[in-house]
Design a protein around this motif. Structure first.
Motif, PDB file in Angstrom:
ATOM      1  N   VAL A   9      -0.149  -2.113  -4.389  1.00  0.00           N
ATOM      2  CA  VAL A   9      -1.530  -1.631  -4.413  1.00  0.00           C
ATOM      3  C   VAL A   9      -1.656  -0.422  -3.495  1.00  0.00           C
ATOM      4  CG1 VAL A   9      -3.954  -2.223  -4.048  1.00  0.00           C
ATOM      5  CG2 VAL A   9      -2.339  -3.994  -4.794  1.00  0.00           C
ATOM      6  N   PRO A  10      -1.711   0.783  -4.050  1.00  0.00           N
ATOM      7  CA  PRO A  10      -1.967   1.956  -3.207  1.00  0.00           C
ATOM      8  C   PRO A  10      -3.405   1.900  -2.703  1.00  0.00           C
ATOM      9  CG  PRO A  10      -2.016   2.574  -5.524  1.00  0.00           C
ATOM     10  CD  PRO A  10      -1.582   1.133  -5.478  1.00  0.00           C
ATOM     11  N   ALA A  11      -3.608   2.280  -1.454  1.00  0.00           N
ATOM     12  CA  ALA A  11      -4.943   2.112  -0.885  1.00  0.00           C
ATOM     13  C   ALA A  11      -5.248   3.187   0.147  1.00  0.00           C
ATOM     14  CB  ALA A  11      -5.064   0.726  -0.244  1.00  0.00           C
ATOM     15  N   TYR A  12      -6.517   3.529   0.209  1.00  0.00           N
ATOM     16  CA  TYR A  12      -7.024   4.390   1.267  1.00  0.00           C
ATOM     17  C   TYR A  12      -8.469   4.013   1.539  1.00  0.00           C
ATOM     18  CZ  TYR A  12      -8.301   8.468   4.018  1.00  0.00           C
ATOM     19  OH  TYR A  12      -8.745   9.287   5.026  1.00  0.00           O
ATOM     20  N   LYS A  13      -8.717   3.517   2.733  1.00  0.00           N
ATOM     21  CA  LYS A  13     -10.044   3.061   3.148  1.00  0.00           C
ATOM     22  C   LYS A  13     -10.589   2.006   2.181  1.00  0.00           C
ATOM     23  CE  LYS A  13     -11.232   7.203   5.798  1.00  0.00           C
ATOM     24  NZ  LYS A  13     -10.970   6.539   7.095  1.00  0.00           N
ATOM     25  N   GLU A  14      -9.777   0.996   1.928  1.00  0.00           N
ATOM     26  CA  GLU A  14     -10.150  -0.084   1.015  1.00  0.00           C
ATOM     27  C   GLU A  14     -10.232  -1.435   1.737  1.00  0.00           C
ATOM     28  OE1 GLU A  14     -11.138   0.228  -1.980  1.00  0.00           O
ATOM     29  OE2 GLU A  14     -10.218   2.002  -2.899  1.00  0.00           O
ATOM     30  N   LYS A  15     -10.530  -1.426   3.027  1.00  0.00           N
ATOM     31  CA  LYS A  15     -10.548  -2.669   3.797  1.00  0.00           C
ATOM     32  C   LYS A  15     -11.402  -3.748   3.132  1.00  0.00           C
ATOM     33  CE  LYS A  15     -12.253  -4.735   8.051  1.00  0.00           C
ATOM     34  NZ  LYS A  15     -13.024  -4.533   9.299  1.00  0.00           N
ATOM     35  N   LEU A  16     -12.571  -3.377   2.640  1.00  0.00           N
ATOM     36  CA  LEU A  16     -13.505  -4.368   2.103  1.00  0.00           C
ATOM     37  C   LEU A  16     -12.994  -5.035   0.833  1.00  0.00           C
ATOM     38  CD1 LEU A  16     -16.907  -2.544   2.699  1.00  0.00           C
ATOM     39  CD2 LEU A  16     -15.862  -4.364   4.073  1.00  0.00           C
ATOM     40  N   GLU A  38       5.156 -11.320  -4.046  1.00  0.00           N
ATOM     41  CA  GLU A  38       4.690 -10.650  -2.837  1.00  0.00           C
ATOM     42  C   GLU A  38       3.645  -9.603  -3.225  1.00  0.00           C
ATOM     43  OE1 GLU A  38       7.632  -8.264  -0.874  1.00  0.00           O
ATOM     44  OE2 GLU A  38       8.313  -7.306  -2.734  1.00  0.00           O
ATOM     45  N   LEU A  39       2.711  -9.369  -2.324  1.00  0.00           N
ATOM     46  CA  LEU A  39       1.685  -8.345  -2.510  1.00  0.00           C
ATOM     47  C   LEU A  39       1.870  -7.300  -1.414  1.00  0.00           C
ATOM     48  CD1 LEU A  39      -0.973  -7.159  -3.615  1.00  0.00           C
ATOM     49  CD2 LEU A  39      -2.204  -8.842  -2.206  1.00  0.00           C
ATOM     50  N   ILE A  40       1.981  -6.030  -1.831  1.00  0.00           N
ATOM     51  CA  ILE A  40       2.215  -4.944  -0.880  1.00  0.00           C
ATOM     52  C   ILE A  40       1.111  -3.902  -1.018  1.00  0.00           C
ATOM     53  CG2 ILE A  40       3.799  -3.145  -0.100  1.00  0.00           C
ATOM     54  CD1 ILE A  40       6.072  -4.686  -1.455  1.00  0.00           C
ATOM     55  N   PHE A  41       0.369  -3.685   0.058  1.00  0.00           N
ATOM     56  CA  PHE A  41      -0.573  -2.567   0.114  1.00  0.00           C
ATOM     57  C   PHE A  41       0.151  -1.381   0.730  1.00  0.00           C
ATOM     58  CE2 PHE A  41      -3.390  -6.234   0.061  1.00  0.00           C
ATOM     59  CZ  PHE A  41      -4.389  -5.826  -0.818  1.00  0.00           C
ATOM     60  N   ARG A  65       1.837  -7.910   2.709  1.00  0.00           N
ATOM     61  CA  ARG A  65       2.174  -7.005   3.802  1.00  0.00           C
ATOM     62  C   ARG A  65       1.605  -5.624   3.506  1.00  0.00           C
ATOM     63  NH1 ARG A  65       7.645  -4.453   2.594  1.00  0.00           N
ATOM     64  NH2 ARG A  65       8.439  -5.429   0.681  1.00  0.00           N
ATOM     65  N   ILE A  66       1.611  -4.784   4.526  1.00  0.00           N
ATOM     66  CA  ILE A  66       1.054  -3.444   4.364  1.00  0.00           C
ATOM     67  C   ILE A  66       2.043  -2.419   4.897  1.00  0.00           C
ATOM     68  CG2 ILE A  66      -0.192  -3.555   6.578  1.00  0.00           C
ATOM     69  CD1 ILE A  66      -2.432  -1.887   5.180  1.00  0.00           C
ATOM     70  N   LEU A  91       7.841  -5.427 -11.268  1.00  0.00           N
ATOM     71  CA  LEU A  91       6.896  -4.700 -10.433  1.00  0.00           C
ATOM     72  C   LEU A  91       5.596  -4.426 -11.187  1.00  0.00           C
ATOM     73  CD1 LEU A  91       9.373  -1.978  -9.097  1.00  0.00           C
ATOM     74  CD2 LEU A  91       8.939  -4.251  -8.126  1.00  0.00           C
ATOM     75  N   ILE A  92       4.487  -4.603 -10.512  1.00  0.00           N
ATOM     76  CA  ILE A  92       3.181  -4.278 -11.087  1.00  0.00           C
ATOM     77  C   ILE A  92       2.412  -3.416 -10.106  1.00  0.00           C
ATOM     78  CG2 ILE A  92       0.896  -5.231 -11.652  1.00  0.00           C
ATOM     79  CD1 ILE A  92       2.312  -7.499 -13.072  1.00  0.00           C
ATOM     80  N   CYS A  93       1.753  -2.397 -10.628  1.00  0.00           N
ATOM     81  CA  CYS A  93       0.863  -1.551  -9.844  1.00  0.00           C
ATOM     82  C   CYS A  93      -0.569  -1.814 -10.287  1.00  0.00           C
ATOM     83  CB  CYS A  93       1.214  -0.080 -10.061  1.00  0.00           C
ATOM     84  SG  CYS A  93       0.037   1.077  -9.327  1.00  0.00           S
ATOM     85  N   MET A  94      -1.466  -1.914  -9.317  1.00  0.00           N
ATOM     86  CA  MET A  94      -2.888  -2.054  -9.634  1.00  0.00           C
ATOM     87  C   MET A  94      -3.704  -1.366  -8.550  1.00  0.00           C
ATOM     88  SD  MET A  94      -3.501  -6.103  -8.726  1.00  0.00           S
ATOM     89  CE  MET A  94      -5.202  -6.049  -9.297  1.00  0.00           C
ATOM     90  N   ASP A  95      -4.945  -1.016  -8.882  1.00  0.00           N
ATOM     91  CA  ASP A  95      -5.824  -0.373  -7.922  1.00  0.00           C
ATOM     92  C   ASP A  95      -6.407  -1.383  -6.943  1.00  0.00           C
ATOM     93  OD1 ASP A  95      -5.358   2.015  -9.169  1.00  0.00           O
ATOM     94  OD2 ASP A  95      -7.317   2.142 -10.157  1.00  0.00           O
ATOM     95  N   ALA A  96      -6.842  -0.878  -5.802  1.00  0.00           N
ATOM     96  CA  ALA A  96      -7.417  -1.740  -4.774  1.00  0.00           C
ATOM     97  C   ALA A  96      -8.907  -1.994  -4.982  1.00  0.00           C
ATOM     98  CB  ALA A  96      -7.200  -1.109  -3.397  1.00  0.00           C
TER      99      ALA A  96
END
Length: 265
Positions: A9-16, A38-41, A65-66, A91-96
């Protein structure tokens, strides 16, 4: 138990969105699926508490993990970083932002067992993505898919919800995959050594409503897509192929639409 499946999961300012995405994903996977996954941000140094949120979820027992990047930026490079560092073979990619439903992830993993590449498609029969979109966005979406059609048979190659068997990524020629490419799924579909005899798997899903953050669609985003298309057409067909003339004609059409979008919005 060894990890065989990884969600990136690529992320930027997605804490919520981190906690609801994590809890919904592992609930959808069930006890057996969660043990293998496993889930990877991959975070571009948000400094918004995302790392602390992930740490709290780890304390609750989630296999999450991040990766915090401080010297790199960009969606495609974030996805590739996660893919290469992932332990899983699938592998799977998804939005945050929760517009990709975590409940659909098990179906994508199931499809990956028999397909080299799988796309979460918004354009399957019975799935209504565009009905609530304004006219300009429907036109842009349809035109963008049409322009990518010579590159792949996938019905939704611009989808950010997709997966692949990792071995094909590792078999790609060094330097072929552009980490700055705009639509990473389309980049991989066009450049990975996927077996021609095996079809692309497609899993229908309904595009969710973003609950936190802002939409990224803009005139600049559209221009980035056009630049990527040009590079992919040259890669696949050669610089002198007549298909490029058709591409440039379509590019002009979409460019005009992007300018109209910029003027109106």
């Amino acid at each position: 138990m060894a990890v065989t499946q990884s969600v990136i999961v690529p992320a930027y300012k997605e804490k919520l969105n981190i906690k609801p995405l994590t809890t919904r994903l592992f609930a959808a996977l069930g006890n057996d699926g969660a043990k293998d996954t496993e889930l990877i941000f991959v975070d571009d140094n948000s400094q918004d508490g995302s790392a602390e949120e992930v740490a709290a979820l780890q304390q609750q027992g989630y296999n999450v993990r991040i990766i915090v990047r401080t010297t790199e930026r960009g969606l495609s490079s974030a996805v590739l970083r996660g893919f290469y560092e992932a332990e899983g073979d699938y592998l799977i990619c998804m939005d945050a932002d929760l517009q990709h439903p975590p409940e659909s992830v098990p179906s994508l993993f199931d499809s990956l067992k028999t397909h080299p590449f799988v796309i979460g498609t918004r354009y399957a029969p019975g799935v209504g993505i565009d009905k609530d979109w304004p006219l300009y966005r429907r036109v842009i979406s349809s035109t963008a898919r049409m322009m990518a059609r010579p590159l792949t048979t996938a019905s939704d190659p611009m989808s950010g919800f997709f997966g692949l068997q990792k071995k094909y990524l590792l078999e790609a020629k060094e330097g072929d995959i552009d980490s700055k490419g705009f639509k990473i799924a389309l980049e991989l579909l066009a450049k990975l050594p996927l077996p021609a005899a095996q079809p692309i798997g497609e899993i229908p899903f309904s595009f969710g409503v973003r609950t936190e953050g802002e939409s990224k669609l803009s005139g600049k985003v559209i221009i980035q897509y056009l630049e990527q298309l040009k590079e992919l057409y040259v890669f696949k067909f050669g610089a002198n192929n007549l298909v490029l003339f058709a591409l440039f004609a379509l590019i002009l059409v979409l460019y005009v639409l992007s300018q109209l979008y910029a003027l109106i919005f």
